[in-house]
Write a protein that holds these residues in place. Structure first.
Motif, mmCIF file in Angstrom:
data_model
loop_
_atom_site.group_PDB
_atom_site.id
_atom_site.type_symbol
_atom_site.label_atom_id
_atom_site.label_comp_id
_atom_site.label_asym_id
_atom_site.label_seq_id
_atom_site.Cartn_x
_atom_site.Cartn_y
_atom_site.Cartn_z
ATOM 1 N N GLY A 122 68.865 15.464 53.665
ATOM 2 C CA GLY A 122 70.009 15.610 54.550
ATOM 3 C C GLY A 122 69.973 14.811 55.831
ATOM 4 O O GLY A 122 70.663 15.147 56.803
ATOM 5 N N PHE A 123 69.192 13.740 55.873
ATOM 6 C CA PHE A 123 69.097 12.911 57.073
ATOM 7 C C PHE A 123 70.084 11.744 57.077
ATOM 8 O O PHE A 123 70.402 11.213 58.127
ATOM 9 C CB PHE A 123 67.680 12.333 57.213
ATOM 10 N N SER A 124 70.517 11.313 55.903
ATOM 11 C CA SER A 124 71.274 10.074 55.782
ATOM 12 C C SER A 124 72.771 10.314 55.646
ATOM 13 O O SER A 124 73.202 11.159 54.866
ATOM 14 C CB SER A 124 70.776 9.276 54.570
ATOM 15 N N PHE A 125 73.545 9.559 56.411
ATOM 16 C CA PHE A 125 75.000 9.628 56.297
ATOM 17 C C PHE A 125 75.503 8.702 55.183
ATOM 18 O O PHE A 125 76.698 8.654 54.907
ATOM 19 C CB PHE A 125 75.671 9.237 57.617
ATOM 20 N N ALA A 126 74.590 7.959 54.548
ATOM 21 C CA ALA A 126 74.969 7.026 53.490
ATOM 22 C C ALA A 126 74.811 7.634 52.094
ATOM 23 O O ALA A 126 75.271 7.049 51.113
ATOM 24 C CB ALA A 126 74.139 5.751 53.593
ATOM 25 N N LYS A 127 74.134 8.787 52.015
ATOM 26 C CA LYS A 127 73.898 9.421 50.716
ATOM 27 C C LYS A 127 74.289 10.892 50.809
ATOM 28 O O LYS A 127 73.991 11.559 51.790
ATOM 29 C CB LYS A 127 72.421 9.298 50.319
ATOM 30 N N ASP A 128 74.944 11.379 49.755
ATOM 31 C CA ASP A 128 75.423 12.757 49.794
ATOM 32 C C ASP A 128 74.305 13.740 49.500
ATOM 33 O O ASP A 128 73.553 13.594 48.532
ATOM 34 C CB ASP A 128 76.546 12.952 48.768
ATOM 35 N N THR A 186 79.235 21.370 54.526
ATOM 36 C CA THR A 186 77.916 21.619 53.924
ATOM 37 C C THR A 186 77.154 20.370 53.516
ATOM 38 O O THR A 186 75.949 20.455 53.247
ATOM 39 C CB THR A 186 78.061 22.506 52.679
ATOM 40 N N THR A 187 77.791 19.215 53.463
ATOM 41 C CA THR A 187 77.097 18.016 53.002
ATOM 42 C C THR A 187 77.153 16.895 54.032
ATOM 43 O O THR A 187 77.998 16.880 54.932
ATOM 44 C CB THR A 187 77.696 17.485 51.681
ATOM 45 N N THR A 188 76.246 15.950 53.874
ATOM 46 C CA THR A 188 76.147 14.826 54.808
ATOM 47 C C THR A 188 77.391 13.937 54.759
ATOM 48 O O THR A 188 77.872 13.489 55.806
ATOM 49 C CB THR A 188 74.909 13.974 54.481
ATOM 50 N N LEU A 189 77.893 13.680 53.553
ATOM 51 C CA LEU A 189 79.057 12.801 53.456
ATOM 52 C C LEU A 189 80.317 13.460 54.007
ATOM 53 O O LEU A 189 81.207 12.774 54.521
ATOM 54 C CB LEU A 189 79.278 12.366 52.004
ATOM 55 N N GLU A 190 80.404 14.787 53.905
ATOM 56 C CA GLU A 190 81.538 15.492 54.512
ATOM 57 C C GLU A 190 81.540 15.277 56.017
ATOM 58 O O GLU A 190 82.571 14.946 56.612
ATOM 59 C CB GLU A 190 81.457 16.990 54.208
ATOM 60 N N LEU A 191 80.391 15.458 56.631
ATOM 61 C CA LEU A 191 80.301 15.278 58.083
ATOM 62 C C LEU A 191 80.541 13.823 58.463
ATOM 63 O O LEU A 191 81.256 13.534 59.428
ATOM 64 C CB LEU A 191 78.937 15.730 58.587
#
Length: 324
Positions: A122-128, A186-191
């Motif tokens: 959950g650190f990367s904004f490039a991967k869900d 709940t997910t990185t790509l959502e944010l």
């Protein structure tokens, strides 16, 4: 999560490795601390350079990193010691080893490839992946999703502006609150998508980084209490350094570098009283000698081979001789 359990060196490239070895100057029989062991790149180089009799304690909050470091440090046998600890708790490890003083200490404050390249952390904004960002999921700290979905506007704005240095912090906080009223984030790509929509088109076009870069940085720092950890470590480590021992810290953004710079500066002064005060009342003694007045940066060659090293800054100080 799958990891490369045969060759940790291929998972993560240690930043400023040659410079760390040059400035720490490992020696036979020396005792060393790596507060951010990661996958053992810096530690293995220190032990190899130091040679016979040298030992090293390596700390990390990430149990997966510790397992990879175990493989990398295996050739050094009982000269390498691993502890599942945050670096601010280094005394626990040193006391368990029976080490009163050490001959060198290092910190590499960067987020490793182990975190960025695996979506489930959950650190990367490039991967869900799940909106987590905890260095140590077993440590009892709430994940980033808890902050994002429960934090007030003022809390989110403070995190984004103070820790992420994001000028659009208030606007992003408002967008997050509006989005979570419809659906829990709940997910990185959502944010990342919410933040990206907040950015003006012109600002996006001129930026060299993803719009969510600073927001994710701010959340990660808040989740892991990174700046507080750093301040605690720097305040206490000096007392455990032998005279002439060196401390080297690699930082990756201005907040970290500023803390290191100020700590080294303050500990290198014999008096911290206001300049206009006629007499010294602080009783402060110089504890460190600055060895790098300006931070050392990666070479062009290193930056080309390892793009993640581009923002790295290294500062080094040496424990002063005891005056008592």
């Amino acid at each position: 999560m799958e990891t490369n359990t045969t060759n940790p060196a291929k998972v993560h490239t240690s930043v400023l490795l040659n410079e760390i070895i040059e400035w720490i100057a490992p020696k036979p029989g020396g005792l060393y601390l790596d507060g951010t062991l990661g996958m053992g790149g810096h530690s293995s180089a220190i032990l190899e350079k130091a040679g016979e009799g040298a030992q090293l304690v390596g700390l990390d909050r990430d149990e997966q990193a510790l397992e990879l470091a175990k493989i990398r440090l295996a050739p050094f046998g009982d000269r390498a010691h691993r502890f599942h600890l945050a670096f601010s708790k280094f005394e626990i490890a040193l006391n368990e080893m029976g080490w009163d003083k050490i001959d060198g200490a290092i910190l590499d404050l960067g987020v490793s490839s182990l975190h960025l390249d695996h979506a489930d952390r959950g650190f990367s904004f490039a991967k869900d992946g799940p909106l987590d960002m905890r260095m140590d999921p077993s440590g009892g700290m709430p994940p980033a999703s808890s902050i994002v979905n429960k934090g007030s506007h003022s809390d989110l704005n403070r995190i984004f502006k103070l820790y992420g240095e994001e000028p659009l912090g208030s606007k992003i906080a408002s967008a997050i609150i509006a989005a979570r009223e419809i659906k829990k984030i709940t997910t990185t790509l959502e944010l990342a998508a919410i933040v990206s929509k907040t950015y003006p088109a012109k600002r996006k076009a001129l930026s060299r980084t993803h719009p969510a870069t600073k927001t994710f940085q701010g959340l990660r720092i808040a989740v892991n209490s990174e700046l507080e950890e750093l301040k605690m470590f720097l305040h206490r480590i000096t007392e455990r350094l032998n005279p002439g021992a060196r401390i080297a810290v690699i930082s990756f953004h201005s907040l970290e570098d500023r803390i290191v710079k100020r700590s080294f500066r303050d500990q290198s002064q014999s008096c911290t009283c206001p300049p206009m005060q006629p007499m010294c009342t602080c009783g402060n003694e110089q504890r460190l000698t600055l060895l790098t007045k300006k931070p050392l940066l990666p070479t062009e060659e290193e930056m080309e081979g390892n793009p993640r090293s581009r923002s790295a800054k290294l500062r080094v100080a040496e424990r002063s001789q005891d005056t008592k």
